[in-house]
Design a protein around this motif. Structure first.
Motif, PDB file in Angstrom:
ATOM      1  N   LEU A 121      -2.892  17.144 -48.426  1.00 20.62           N
ATOM      2  CA  LEU A 121      -3.994  18.078 -48.320  1.00 20.62           C
ATOM      3  C   LEU A 121      -4.922  17.861 -49.510  1.00 20.62           C
ATOM      4  CD1 LEU A 121      -2.314  21.411 -47.145  1.00 20.62           C
ATOM      5  CD2 LEU A 121      -3.542  19.716 -45.788  1.00 20.62           C
ATOM      6  N   HIS A 122      -6.218  18.055 -49.294  1.00 23.93           N
ATOM      7  CA  HIS A 122      -7.216  17.774 -50.325  1.00 23.93           C
ATOM      8  C   HIS A 122      -6.996  18.660 -51.557  1.00 23.93           C
ATOM      9  CE1 HIS A 122     -11.054  16.460 -51.940  1.00 23.93           C
ATOM     10  NE2 HIS A 122     -11.353  17.728 -52.195  1.00 23.93           N
ATOM     11  N   ASP A 123      -7.035  18.027 -52.736  1.00 26.06           N
ATOM     12  CA  ASP A 123      -6.873  18.742 -54.007  1.00 26.06           C
ATOM     13  C   ASP A 123      -5.633  19.627 -54.011  1.00 26.06           C
ATOM     14  OD1 ASP A 123      -8.946  17.613 -55.357  1.00 26.06           O
ATOM     15  OD2 ASP A 123     -10.353  19.257 -55.076  1.00 26.06           O
ATOM     16  N   SER A 124      -4.542  19.099 -53.521  1.00 23.31           N
ATOM     17  CA  SER A 124      -3.315  19.883 -53.412  1.00 23.31           C
ATOM     18  C   SER A 124      -2.118  18.977 -53.667  1.00 23.31           C
ATOM     19  CB  SER A 124      -3.224  20.509 -52.009  1.00 23.31           C
ATOM     20  OG  SER A 124      -1.967  21.104 -51.790  1.00 23.31           O
ATOM     21  N   ASP A 125      -0.987  19.609 -54.006  1.00 22.61           N
ATOM     22  CA  ASP A 125       0.248  18.843 -54.167  1.00 22.61           C
ATOM     23  C   ASP A 125       1.114  18.934 -52.912  1.00 22.61           C
ATOM     24  OD1 ASP A 125       1.023  21.467 -54.349  1.00 22.61           O
ATOM     25  OD2 ASP A 125       2.214  21.234 -56.181  1.00 22.61           O
ATOM     26  N   VAL A 126       0.503  19.331 -51.792  1.00 23.32           N
ATOM     27  CA  VAL A 126       1.233  19.495 -50.533  1.00 23.32           C
ATOM     28  C   VAL A 126       1.051  18.267 -49.652  1.00 23.32           C
ATOM     29  CG1 VAL A 126       1.346  20.806 -48.382  1.00 23.32           C
ATOM     30  CG2 VAL A 126       1.135  22.006 -50.565  1.00 23.32           C
ATOM     31  N   LEU A 127       2.170  17.798 -49.106  1.00 26.08           N
ATOM     32  CA  LEU A 127       2.176  16.714 -48.136  1.00 26.08           C
ATOM     33  C   LEU A 127       2.525  17.256 -46.757  1.00 26.08           C
ATOM     34  CD1 LEU A 127       4.112  13.786 -49.865  1.00 26.08           C
ATOM     35  CD2 LEU A 127       1.851  13.596 -48.841  1.00 26.08           C
ATOM     36  N   LEU A 128       1.798  16.788 -45.754  1.00 22.54           N
ATOM     37  CA  LEU A 128       2.193  17.026 -44.376  1.00 22.54           C
ATOM     38  C   LEU A 128       2.805  15.734 -43.845  1.00 22.54           C
ATOM     39  CD1 LEU A 128      -0.834  19.038 -42.930  1.00 22.54           C
ATOM     40  CD2 LEU A 128       1.322  19.918 -43.856  1.00 22.54           C
ATOM     41  N   VAL A 129       3.985  15.847 -43.251  1.00 23.12           N
ATOM     42  CA  VAL A 129       4.728  14.672 -42.799  1.00 23.12           C
ATOM     43  C   VAL A 129       5.150  14.885 -41.353  1.00 23.12           C
ATOM     44  CG1 VAL A 129       6.820  13.302 -43.133  1.00 23.12           C
ATOM     45  CG2 VAL A 129       5.559  14.134 -45.114  1.00 23.12           C
ATOM     46  N   THR A 130       4.975  13.861 -40.531  1.00 25.16           N
ATOM     47  CA  THR A 130       5.474  13.908 -39.154  1.00 25.16           C
ATOM     48  C   THR A 130       6.634  12.933 -39.016  1.00 25.16           C
ATOM     49  OG1 THR A 130       3.947  12.205 -38.344  1.00 25.16           O
ATOM     50  CG2 THR A 130       3.198  14.483 -38.259  1.00 25.16           C
ATOM     51  N   THR A 131       7.641  13.358 -38.293  1.00 24.09           N
ATOM     52  CA  THR A 131       8.796  12.502 -38.013  1.00 24.09           C
ATOM     53  C   THR A 131       8.969  12.360 -36.509  1.00 24.09           C
ATOM     54  OG1 THR A 131      10.379  14.333 -37.951  1.00 24.09           O
ATOM     55  CG2 THR A 131       9.945  13.310 -40.103  1.00 24.09           C
ATOM     56  N   THR A 132       9.599  11.267 -36.098  1.00 24.82           N
ATOM     57  CA  THR A 132       9.895  11.026 -34.692  1.00 24.82           C
ATOM     58  C   THR A 132      11.392  10.791 -34.544  1.00 24.82           C
ATOM     59  OG1 THR A 132       7.717  10.019 -34.352  1.00 24.82           O
ATOM     60  CG2 THR A 132       9.391   9.604 -32.676  1.00 24.82           C
ATOM     61  N   PHE A 133      12.020  11.633 -33.721  1.00 22.32           N
ATOM     62  CA  PHE A 133      13.448  11.500 -33.438  1.00 22.32           C
ATOM     63  C   PHE A 133      13.613  10.729 -32.138  1.00 22.32           C
ATOM     64  CE2 PHE A 133      17.213  13.264 -31.187  1.00 22.32           C
ATOM     65  CZ  PHE A 133      18.183  12.736 -32.025  1.00 22.32           C
ATOM     66  N   HIS A 134      14.431   9.684 -32.177  1.00 24.26           N
ATOM     67  CA  HIS A 134      14.647   8.822 -31.015  1.00 24.26           C
ATOM     68  C   HIS A 134      16.062   9.040 -30.479  1.00 24.26           C
ATOM     69  CE1 HIS A 134      10.984   6.548 -32.105  1.00 24.26           C
ATOM     70  NE2 HIS A 134      11.408   6.694 -33.348  1.00 24.26           N
ATOM     71  N   PRO A 135      16.226   9.907 -29.489  1.00 20.90           N
ATOM     72  CA  PRO A 135      17.575  10.132 -28.945  1.00 20.90           C
ATOM     73  C   PRO A 135      18.025   8.947 -28.096  1.00 20.90           C
ATOM     74  CG  PRO A 135      15.954  11.340 -27.663  1.00 20.90           C
ATOM     75  CD  PRO A 135      15.206  10.716 -28.812  1.00 20.90           C
ATOM     76  N   GLU A 136      19.326   8.854 -27.900  1.00 19.41           N
ATOM     77  CA  GLU A 136      19.848   7.777 -27.063  1.00 19.41           C
ATOM     78  C   GLU A 136      19.377   7.930 -25.624  1.00 19.41           C
ATOM     79  OE1 GLU A 136      24.042   7.573 -27.397  1.00 19.41           O
ATOM     80  OE2 GLU A 136      24.039   7.129 -29.554  1.00 19.41           O
ATOM     81  N   ASN A 137      19.265   9.154 -25.177  1.00 18.81           N
ATOM     82  CA  ASN A 137      18.762   9.427 -23.826  1.00 18.81           C
ATOM     83  C   ASN A 137      17.672  10.492 -23.925  1.00 18.81           C
ATOM     84  OD1 ASN A 137      20.746   7.760 -22.370  1.00 18.81           O
ATOM     85  ND2 ASN A 137      22.228   9.313 -23.041  1.00 18.81           N
ATOM     86  N   GLY A 138      16.571  10.260 -23.250  1.00 18.16           N
ATOM     87  CA  GLY A 138      15.498  11.240 -23.275  1.00 18.16           C
ATOM     88  C   GLY A 138      14.297  10.764 -24.068  1.00 18.16           C
ATOM     89  N   SER A 139      13.288  11.625 -24.110  1.00 19.89           N
ATOM     90  CA  SER A 139      12.027  11.282 -24.760  1.00 19.89           C
ATOM     91  C   SER A 139      12.077  11.585 -26.249  1.00 19.89           C
ATOM     92  CB  SER A 139      10.870  12.069 -24.121  1.00 19.89           C
ATOM     93  OG  SER A 139      10.788  11.798 -22.732  1.00 19.89           O
ATOM     94  N   PRO A 140      11.295  10.864 -27.047  1.00 19.47           N
ATOM     95  CA  PRO A 140      11.241  11.143 -28.485  1.00 19.47           C
ATOM     96  C   PRO A 140      10.698  12.541 -28.765  1.00 19.47           C
ATOM     97  CG  PRO A 140      10.259   9.011 -27.967  1.00 19.47           C
ATOM     98  CD  PRO A 140      10.468   9.705 -26.676  1.00 19.47           C
ATOM     99  N   MET A 141      11.155  13.128 -29.864  1.00 20.97           N
ATOM    100  CA  MET A 141      10.679  14.433 -30.302  1.00 20.97           C
ATOM    101  C   MET A 141       9.993  14.270 -31.655  1.00 20.97           C
ATOM    102  SD  MET A 141      11.339  16.640 -27.975  1.00 20.97           S
ATOM    103  CE  MET A 141      11.088  18.164 -28.887  1.00 20.97           C
ATOM    104  N   ASN A 142       8.823  14.907 -31.795  1.00 22.26           N
ATOM    105  CA  ASN A 142       8.039  14.794 -33.022  1.00 22.26           C
ATOM    106  C   ASN A 142       7.987  16.137 -33.741  1.00 22.26           C
ATOM    107  OD1 ASN A 142       6.728  11.950 -32.663  1.00 22.26           O
ATOM    108  ND2 ASN A 142       6.475  12.966 -30.693  1.00 22.26           N
ATOM    109  N   THR A 143       8.117  16.090 -35.063  1.00 26.09           N
ATOM    110  CA  THR A 143       8.169  17.306 -35.870  1.00 26.09           C
ATOM    111  C   THR A 143       7.227  17.177 -37.063  1.00 26.09           C
ATOM    112  OG1 THR A 143      10.491  17.579 -35.260  1.00 26.09           O
ATOM    113  CG2 THR A 143       9.689  18.889 -37.113  1.00 26.09           C
ATOM    114  N   VAL A 144       6.603  18.305 -37.411  1.00 31.81           N
ATOM    115  CA  VAL A 144       5.721  18.361 -38.576  1.00 31.81           C
ATOM    116  C   VAL A 144       6.404  19.156 -39.675  1.00 31.81           C
ATOM    117  CG1 VAL A 144       3.447  19.000 -39.454  1.00 31.81           C
ATOM    118  CG2 VAL A 144       3.710  18.321 -37.072  1.00 31.81           C
TER     119      VAL A 144
END
Length: 440
Positions: A121-144
């Protein structure tokens, strides 16, 4: 006689110490000039070892965030599962000049989950991070996630479709866009250092999200002629920070994405690249480009580089090379220092050019019965004895005596020619040595 002079000249060249402008900056590779301002790249600092996947500088250039994958050891039957999991982690880390210790902020199991995107974030010490979980079966799930030093990571939300982070370059907020289903995007507005999430009302298919010239979130729609499809104008509506609704605002002027800065930007030099003063560097090199017509058109970041990231504040550049992450601090040079370095660089190049031409003359004479080439057509005759034909350009062949070297009474004081610069000339003598004579 000529063989002795040539041997002495070559020996003097090989034993001469390398000269530099300062202890830290080499003007042939460490300086870059943009318009009237020159910058110097200081020697690299080793940040960490390991496979670095992403790099992101904070807006003020004080802190570097990066994603590191732990090295995987050789697998064997006795390897404990805890060690295997640790070896396949992806870790968000933080580093700064103020505190050069690498701090681990967030970790995922690299076997099933990957870190997709990371934004400050601008002028901040905060990071926004997205992750992608890849299960063995099913669609990927994304988290912020919201990540801040000395705090536990905060999960903001999870989505079955892709998530895109778009931070404002001027305000402490970001748009988090997500796809609920094809063609139906929605978004959240992350405010107050990411602690507040405001749902943004869906836009129609002809609009998209962005930021106006003041850095506030808005929707953008390009109005086109229904017949020619030519763009008539761009209409913007600010997104209300409290409700997420669209509001017509005279201040919501969308200027479009900023043009990439062609000067002071990182470029890939490929397997062969040319830097200041025609120095050739082989390898996958990365450069900081400056003004082409300046004394310092490019600075070499590193010869063997996988990727590089330039700080928005132009005060540092990070790069990965051979399994390690490095940072080079960038300093701004005042006009007087930059001019002095440019003059010194011109002097060093002139001395080198005069020396190589003088050695070429002696090698030519050694092959042609101790005779220098005639003043007419000398450059073409000397071509086979020079590394580049450009070396003869700019060298003034001023010797007018007998072309036979054995007839020169005092070769150490007889001028062969010179290379002129704005602050002096590099003078070559018939025995092969060179001297610098200051003055116009």
């Amino acid at each position: 006689m000529i063989a002795l002079l040539l041997a002495q000249a070559l020996a003097a060249q090989s034993s001469a110490p390398l000269r530099s402008v300062t202890e830290l900056l080499n003007p042939t590779r460490d300086l870059v000039q943009v318009k009237e301002t020159a910058y110097g790249l200081l020697p690299p600092n080793l940040v960490t070892e390991g496979d670095v996947l992403q790099m992101q500088w904070s807006s003020d250039g004080s802190t570097l965030a990066f994603v590191k994958r732990s090295a995987t050891p050789a697998l064997n039957q006795n390897l404990e599962i805890e060690n295997l999991e640790a070896a396949q982690r992806e870790v968000v880390c933080e580093w700064s000049y103020a505190d050069p210790r690498v701090k681990e902020l967030f970790t995922v199991d690299g076997r099933k989950t990957s870190i997709a995107q990371m934004e400050w974030l601008h002028d901040s010490d905060v990071l926004l991070v997205t992750t992608t979980f890849h299960p063995e079966n099913g669609s990927p799930m994304n988290t912020v996630y919201r990540i801040r030093p000395l705090s536990d990571p905060q999960q903001l939300f999870t989505n079955a479709g892709p998530i895109y982070l778009e931070p404002s370059e001027k305000q402490d907020l970001a748009l988090i866009e997500r796809e609920l289903e094809p063609g139906a995007p929605s978004a959240y507005l992350a405010e107050e250092d990411g602690t507040k999430l405001v749902p943004v009302e869906p836009h129609d298919p002809h609009q998209f999200y962005g930021f106006d010239k003041s850095g506030w979130p808005c929707t953008i729609e390009a109005l086109r002629d229904p017949v020619t499809n030519k763009r008539l104008k761009t209409v913007s509506q600010r997104i209300d920070l409290q409700s997420g609704a669209f509001k017509v605002s005279a201040q919501a002027e969308y200027e479009g994405p900023a043009e990439p800065d062609k000067e002071f930007s990182v470029s890939d030099g490929g397997t062969t690249a040319i830097g200041n003063a025609g120095k050739s560097v082989r390898g996958r090199s990365q450069w900081i480009d400056g003004s082409l017509k300046s004394p310092f058109p490019a600075a070499l970041i590193s010869v063997d580089t996988e990727s590089a990231a330039l700080s928005p504040a132009r005060n540092a550049v990070s790069y990965s090379s051979q399994g390690c992450l490095f940072v080079r601090k960038i300093i701004k040079l005042d006009a007087a220092m930059a001019k002095a370095m440019a003059d010194e660089l011109a002097k060093e190049l002139a001395l080198s050019q005069a020396k190589q031409v003088a050695l070429g003359m002696l090698m030519y004479a050694n092959d042609y019965n101790d005779n220098f080439p005639n003043s007419f057509g000398w450059a073409s005759a000397l071509g086979p004895y020079l590394k580049s034909d450009d070396l003869a350009s700019g060298f003034t062949y001023s010797y007018s005596g007998s072309t036979n070297v054995t007839s020169i009474a005092e070769p150490a004081s007889t001028i062969l020619g010179y290379v002129q610069t704005a602050t002096g000339r590099a003078v070559a003598y018939t025995d092969g040595h060179v001297r610098w004579l200051p003055g116009p």
